[in-house]
Scaffold this motif. Structure first.
Motif, PDB file in Angstrom:
ATOM      1  N   ARG A  93       9.303   5.097   1.662  1.00  0.00           N
ATOM      2  CA  ARG A  93      10.366   5.633   2.515  1.00  0.00           C
ATOM      3  C   ARG A  93       9.842   6.817   3.310  1.00  0.00           C
ATOM      4  NH1 ARG A  93      15.415   3.943   0.711  1.00  0.00           N
ATOM      5  NH2 ARG A  93      16.428   5.303   2.212  1.00  0.00           N
ATOM      6  N   ASP A  94      10.629   7.251   4.283  1.00  0.00           N
ATOM      7  CA  ASP A  94      10.152   8.371   5.096  1.00  0.00           C
ATOM      8  C   ASP A  94      10.685   9.726   4.621  1.00  0.00           C
ATOM      9  OD1 ASP A  94      12.691   7.817   5.804  1.00  0.00           O
ATOM     10  OD2 ASP A  94      12.406   7.990   7.957  1.00  0.00           O
TER      11      ASP A  94
ATOM     12  N   GLY B 172       4.474  13.009   4.365  1.00  0.00           N
ATOM     13  CA  GLY B 172       4.137  14.432   4.301  1.00  0.00           C
ATOM     14  C   GLY B 172       3.747  14.993   5.654  1.00  0.00           C
ATOM     15  N   PRO B 173       3.438  16.293   5.675  1.00  0.00           N
ATOM     16  CA  PRO B 173       3.077  16.949   6.938  1.00  0.00           C
ATOM     17  C   PRO B 173       1.853  16.301   7.597  1.00  0.00           C
ATOM     18  CG  PRO B 173       3.283  18.554   5.140  1.00  0.00           C
ATOM     19  CD  PRO B 173       3.416  17.210   4.527  1.00  0.00           C
ATOM     20  N   ASP B 174       0.995  15.675   6.789  1.00  0.00           N
ATOM     21  CA  ASP B 174      -0.205  15.043   7.349  1.00  0.00           C
ATOM     22  C   ASP B 174       0.079  13.635   7.842  1.00  0.00           C
ATOM     23  OD1 ASP B 174       0.311  13.963   4.911  1.00  0.00           O
ATOM     24  OD2 ASP B 174      -1.742  14.090   4.142  1.00  0.00           O
ATOM     25  N   GLY B 175       1.344  13.193   7.765  1.00  0.00           N
ATOM     26  CA  GLY B 175       1.705  11.864   8.263  1.00  0.00           C
ATOM     27  C   GLY B 175       1.430  10.755   7.272  1.00  0.00           C
ATOM     28  N   LYS B 176       1.027  11.112   6.034  1.00  0.00           N
ATOM     29  CA  LYS B 176       0.742  10.075   5.042  1.00  0.00           C
ATOM     30  C   LYS B 176       1.858   9.984   4.010  1.00  0.00           C
ATOM     31  CE  LYS B 176      -4.282  10.142   5.326  1.00  0.00           C
ATOM     32  NZ  LYS B 176      -5.234  11.215   5.039  1.00  0.00           N
ATOM     33  N   ALA B 177       1.997   8.784   3.440  1.00  0.00           N
ATOM     34  CA  ALA B 177       3.012   8.599   2.397  1.00  0.00           C
ATOM     35  C   ALA B 177       2.597   9.367   1.158  1.00  0.00           C
ATOM     36  CB  ALA B 177       3.143   7.116   2.069  1.00  0.00           C
TER      37      ALA B 177
ATOM     38  N   GLU C 239      -8.678  -3.397 -11.196  1.00  0.00           N
ATOM     39  CA  GLU C 239      -9.469  -3.592 -12.399  1.00  0.00           C
ATOM     40  C   GLU C 239      -9.172  -4.953 -13.031  1.00  0.00           C
ATOM     41  OE1 GLU C 239      -9.623  -0.784 -16.169  1.00  0.00           O
ATOM     42  OE2 GLU C 239      -9.945   0.269 -14.258  1.00  0.00           O
ATOM     43  N   GLU C 240      -7.898  -5.277 -13.115  1.00  0.00           N
ATOM     44  CA  GLU C 240      -7.463  -6.542 -13.712  1.00  0.00           C
ATOM     45  C   GLU C 240      -8.068  -7.740 -12.977  1.00  0.00           C
ATOM     46  OE1 GLU C 240      -5.297  -6.863 -16.297  1.00  0.00           O
ATOM     47  OE2 GLU C 240      -5.152  -9.065 -16.213  1.00  0.00           O
ATOM     48  N   LEU C 241      -8.132  -7.631 -11.642  1.00  0.00           N
ATOM     49  CA  LEU C 241      -8.633  -8.744 -10.838  1.00  0.00           C
ATOM     50  C   LEU C 241     -10.156  -8.673 -10.657  1.00  0.00           C
ATOM     51  CD1 LEU C 241      -5.840  -8.687  -8.116  1.00  0.00           C
ATOM     52  CD2 LEU C 241      -6.216 -10.506  -9.785  1.00  0.00           C
ATOM     53  N   LYS C 242     -10.744  -7.632 -11.219  1.00  0.00           N
ATOM     54  CA  LYS C 242     -12.201  -7.409 -11.118  1.00  0.00           C
ATOM     55  C   LYS C 242     -12.671  -7.466  -9.655  1.00  0.00           C
ATOM     56  CE  LYS C 242     -13.160  -9.028 -15.757  1.00  0.00           C
ATOM     57  NZ  LYS C 242     -11.752  -9.373 -16.125  1.00  0.00           N
ATOM     58  N   LEU C 243     -11.974  -6.772  -8.808  1.00  0.00           N
ATOM     59  CA  LEU C 243     -12.365  -6.724  -7.393  1.00  0.00           C
ATOM     60  C   LEU C 243     -13.383  -5.613  -7.206  1.00  0.00           C
ATOM     61  CD1 LEU C 243      -8.864  -7.049  -5.654  1.00  0.00           C
ATOM     62  CD2 LEU C 243     -10.565  -8.835  -6.016  1.00  0.00           C
ATOM     63  N   ASP C 244     -14.406  -5.865  -6.390  1.00  0.00           N
ATOM     64  CA  ASP C 244     -15.401  -4.807  -6.160  1.00  0.00           C
ATOM     65  C   ASP C 244     -14.846  -3.752  -5.194  1.00  0.00           C
ATOM     66  OD1 ASP C 244     -15.366  -6.763  -4.273  1.00  0.00           O
ATOM     67  OD2 ASP C 244     -17.537  -6.821  -3.938  1.00  0.00           O
ATOM     68  N   LYS C 245     -14.046  -4.214  -4.240  1.00  0.00           N
ATOM     69  CA  LYS C 245     -13.361  -3.227  -3.402  1.00  0.00           C
ATOM     70  C   LYS C 245     -11.966  -3.738  -3.052  1.00  0.00           C
ATOM     71  CE  LYS C 245     -15.542  -4.590   1.032  1.00  0.00           C
ATOM     72  NZ  LYS C 245     -14.857  -5.706   1.453  1.00  0.00           N
ATOM     73  N   MET C 246     -11.064  -2.764  -2.867  1.00  0.00           N
ATOM     74  CA  MET C 246      -9.691  -3.135  -2.532  1.00  0.00           C
ATOM     75  C   MET C 246      -9.106  -2.030  -1.668  1.00  0.00           C
ATOM     76  SD  MET C 246      -6.458  -3.762  -5.082  1.00  0.00           S
ATOM     77  CE  MET C 246      -6.025  -2.040  -5.151  1.00  0.00           C
ATOM     78  N   GLU C 247      -8.434  -2.434  -0.599  1.00  0.00           N
ATOM     79  CA  GLU C 247      -7.845  -1.452   0.306  1.00  0.00           C
ATOM     80  C   GLU C 247      -6.378  -1.238  -0.078  1.00  0.00           C
ATOM     81  OE1 GLU C 247      -6.893  -0.967   5.054  1.00  0.00           O
ATOM     82  OE2 GLU C 247      -7.772  -2.850   4.329  1.00  0.00           O
ATOM     83  N   VAL C 248      -5.926   0.022  -0.030  1.00  0.00           N
ATOM     84  CA  VAL C 248      -4.505   0.288  -0.269  1.00  0.00           C
ATOM     85  C   VAL C 248      -3.847   0.580   1.075  1.00  0.00           C
ATOM     86  CG1 VAL C 248      -2.802   1.760  -1.383  1.00  0.00           C
ATOM     87  CG2 VAL C 248      -4.915   1.175  -2.581  1.00  0.00           C
ATOM     88  N   LYS C 249      -2.839  -0.227   1.406  1.00  0.00           N
ATOM     89  CA  LYS C 249      -2.143  -0.059   2.691  1.00  0.00           C
ATOM     90  C   LYS C 249      -0.728   0.457   2.457  1.00  0.00           C
ATOM     91  CE  LYS C 249      -1.766  -3.474   5.572  1.00  0.00           C
ATOM     92  NZ  LYS C 249      -1.835  -4.894   5.987  1.00  0.00           N
ATOM     93  N   PHE C 250      -0.232   1.235   3.412  1.00  0.00           N
ATOM     94  CA  PHE C 250       1.133   1.761   3.294  1.00  0.00           C
ATOM     95  C   PHE C 250       2.012   1.228   4.422  1.00  0.00           C
ATOM     96  CE2 PHE C 250      -1.416   4.837   1.023  1.00  0.00           C
ATOM     97  CZ  PHE C 250      -0.659   5.052  -0.118  1.00  0.00           C
ATOM     98  N   VAL C 251       3.202   0.774   4.071  1.00  0.00           N
ATOM     99  CA  VAL C 251       4.147   0.275   5.071  1.00  0.00           C
ATOM    100  C   VAL C 251       5.466   1.042   4.923  1.00  0.00           C
ATOM    101  CG1 VAL C 251       5.479  -1.725   5.861  1.00  0.00           C
ATOM    102  CG2 VAL C 251       3.141  -2.037   5.034  1.00  0.00           C
ATOM    103  N   PRO C 252       5.893   1.775   5.972  1.00  0.00           N
ATOM    104  CA  PRO C 252       7.184   2.466   5.862  1.00  0.00           C
ATOM    105  C   PRO C 252       8.341   1.475   5.947  1.00  0.00           C
ATOM    106  CG  PRO C 252       6.203   2.828   8.031  1.00  0.00           C
ATOM    107  CD  PRO C 252       5.237   1.989   7.262  1.00  0.00           C
ATOM    108  N   LEU C 253       9.367   1.682   5.110  1.00  0.00           N
ATOM    109  CA  LEU C 253      10.500   0.755   5.044  1.00  0.00           C
ATOM    110  C   LEU C 253      11.808   1.499   5.251  1.00  0.00           C
ATOM    111  CD1 LEU C 253       9.551  -1.143   1.763  1.00  0.00           C
ATOM    112  CD2 LEU C 253       9.114  -1.905   4.080  1.00  0.00           C
ATOM    113  N   THR C 254      12.825   0.770   5.628  1.00  0.00           N
ATOM    114  CA  THR C 254      14.184   1.309   5.642  1.00  0.00           C
ATOM    115  C   THR C 254      14.994   0.479   4.648  1.00  0.00           C
ATOM    116  OG1 THR C 254      15.081  -0.222   7.252  1.00  0.00           O
ATOM    117  CG2 THR C 254      13.972   1.719   8.134  1.00  0.00           C
TER     118      THR C 254
END
Lengths: 295, 240
Positions: A43-44, A53-58, A75-90
């Motif tokens: 949420r915003d 926040g003031p830096d524009g990040k969730a 860890e569970e999926l044993k991924l070597d890399k994983m990106e975390v994305k943020f989506v603002p919702l209403t």
């Protein structure tokens, strides 16, 4: 059967049931593995649980917990890399985006109810609050009982509005204008209060403390009344999603057991970046003990 | 949509069914009352913009510029939150505390004034489309200015602008949804409320969509009938 499941879930609210539910792996873990991204809906302005926040990040209490869940999923999926994305919702977009799979998990300040559980699933309760009133200190209002002939404002469709209406009907309180003034969001409710259109705003007490601390003159405002609703917050995920639910609930259990949950709580509430100063209630401490399932 | 749990019957359950009905009633009420303000006021301003009097023209132009150029959402906020603060203290207090149905009244008033500016432009363009010849002909016959408008110009101008006026009338129904921003429980806000209580988003907004379409189709039919009934053979090309 669905109805019974939802009813059970709602009445227990504890994390005991979900893990024991029949194993049914959902699409979420598969999607995370395939796309190597973990998408968090937020949420915003749900300070300090989920906001920009003031830096524009969730950021916020709920976001920190979800970042831990993201790590656990990786860890569970044993991924070597994983990106975390943020989506603002209403409130209007969150359910469609969750069921369509645009977001994997919603981390904000949503009350877990039986009705809502028909559409989506909630992880273990990580925060407890309830309805109270925000009033001017000099208004003389100490609880809903003092609201005869006064104007009450609530945010449309919130559990608080519903709870206040039930109390008002039960106690036969006669509000000014005969009914609750309904507004779109917190800031409009505050505007109604500030301009004297309304005498009290009913919402979750944590929200009210946040609003008061952010007001022009925080000393003018006061949160009053005994709780007249029970609002357990939980992260939302798609239904029929047991493998992902297990990762989420296990993460929450481990955060509590390791004492890390308390640290996250203190970071956001004691006194927190918005100076909210809201110590963990005894109820929430009890709840934390219940969700901390053993290994 | 793999995991969405369709639940259409919920719309017929209490209290949700009642909410939809009451929301629909509010939507129609706001739209119709706002139109009752917009049509006469808009006509008056449209006429004012076409007369010879320079002052009347300036007033009309000023009105249209103000109300047409500010987004409707902002106007709702201004009327509801700002204007009462600018009034003398007692009057402001009355508007905020004692005026009956404050949100609904403000919404109807605001939507009516906004739509009036749009109607005014339609009326002005209708009058402009007739050309100056008929006006001069009327005056040459010894009609007063009022009579020229009443018997010569307006009967034709209104017939010309029925199609664009239909759009404005539809607009008033659709724009009434913005009343939710100041807390009127019309159709869209009731759909939102159902969504918040049950999370049945698609069902709630589908029924709202269907109701909006139904009422606007009805308006279109009504305006077609009016257009057909009032047509003067040989004056205007038949249109849809």
């Amino acid at each position: 059967m669905k109805l019974m499941f939802a009813a059970l879930l709602g009445s227990l609210t504890l994390a005991v049931l979900p893990m024991a539910a029949s194993a049914q792996d959902g699409p979420t873990m598969k999607r995370i593995a395939e796309t190597k991204t973990f998408t968090i809906g937020h949420r915003d302005a749900s300070v300090p649980l989920s906001y920009i926040g003031p830096d524009g990040k969730a950021q916020g209490y709920s976001i920190d917990i979800c970042l831990k869940i993201a790590e656990a999923a990786k860890e569970e999926l044993k991924l070597d890399k994983m990106e975390v994305k943020f989506v603002p919702l209403t409130p209007q977009t969150r359910i469609p985006l969750l069921t369509a799979g645009t977001v994997d998990i919603i981390c904000e300040s949503s009350t877990h109810t039986i009705g809502r559980s028909r559409q989506i699933a909630f992880l273990s309760t990580t925060f407890l609050t309830g309805s109270k009133l925000l009033v001017r200190k000099d208004s003389g209002i100490k609880s809903l009982d003092d609201m005869n002939g006064k104007a009450l404002v609530a945010a449309l469709g919130t559990t608080n509005e519903k709870a206040a209406q039930v109390e008002i009907d039960r106690k036969g309180i006669k509000l000014k204008g005969g009914e609750i003034i309904k507004v779109k969001d917190h800031s409009q409710a505050m505007l109604n209060l500030d301009q004297g259109r309304a005498d009290a705003y009913v919402s979750d007490d944590v929200v009210l403390f946040g609003l008061a601390s952010a007001a022009k003159n925080p000393a003018e405002w006061e949160v009053v009344g005994p709780y007249f609703s029970y609002d357990p917050y939980g992260m939302m995920i798609a239904r029929n999603n047991d493998d992902f639910r297990l990762v989420g609930d296990a993460t929450i259990a481990r955060l509590v057991s390791s004492g890390e949950m308390q640290k996250i709580y203190d970071k956001w509430f004691m006194p927190g970046p918005t100076n909210i100063n809201y110590p963990m209630s005894d109820r929430l401490k009890t709840n934390m003990g219940l969700v901390a399932l053993p290994e | 949509m793999g995991s969405y749990n369709w639940n259409w019957p919920i719309l017929l359950k209490s209290p949700y069914f009642g909410w939809i009905v009451s929301g629909f009633e509010y939507t129609c009420l706001i739209a119709v009352l706002a139109w009752l303000i917009a049509f006469p006021l808009g006509s008056a301003i449209g006429i004012a913009r076409s007369v010879d009097n320079r002052f009347a023209r300036a007033v009309g132009t000023f009105y249209v510029d103000i109300f047409r150029n500010i987004p409707l959402l902002v106007q709702m906020f201004l009327w509801y939150f700002v204007v009462p603060e600018l009034l003398p203290h007692d009057l402001g207090r009355w508007v905020k505390r004692d005026m009956p149905y404050p949100q609904l009244t403000t919404a109807i008033f605001c939507l009516g004034l906004y739509t009036a500016s749009r109607v005014a432009e339609q009326v002005r363009s209708g009058l402009g489309a007739i050309g100056e010849g008929q006006r001069y002909a009327g005056m040459a016959m010894g009609l007063t200015g009022f009579q020229v408008y009443r018997y010569v110009l307006l009967p034709v101008a209104y017939r010309i602008i029925i199609p664009p006026l239909t759009s404005e009338f539809l607009g008033v129904f659709k724009n009434s949804s913005l009343a939710l921003t100041i807390g009127v429980l019309e159709l869209t806000s009731q759909a939102r409320q159902i969504e918040e209580y049950t999370f049945a988003s698609f069902e709630a907004f589908t029924v709202a969509t269907v109701l909006y379409c139904a009422v606007t189709l009805l308006v279109i039919l009504l305006m077609r009938v009016i257009e057909g009934r009032t047509r003067i053979p040989g004056t205007i090309t038949v249109g849809g």
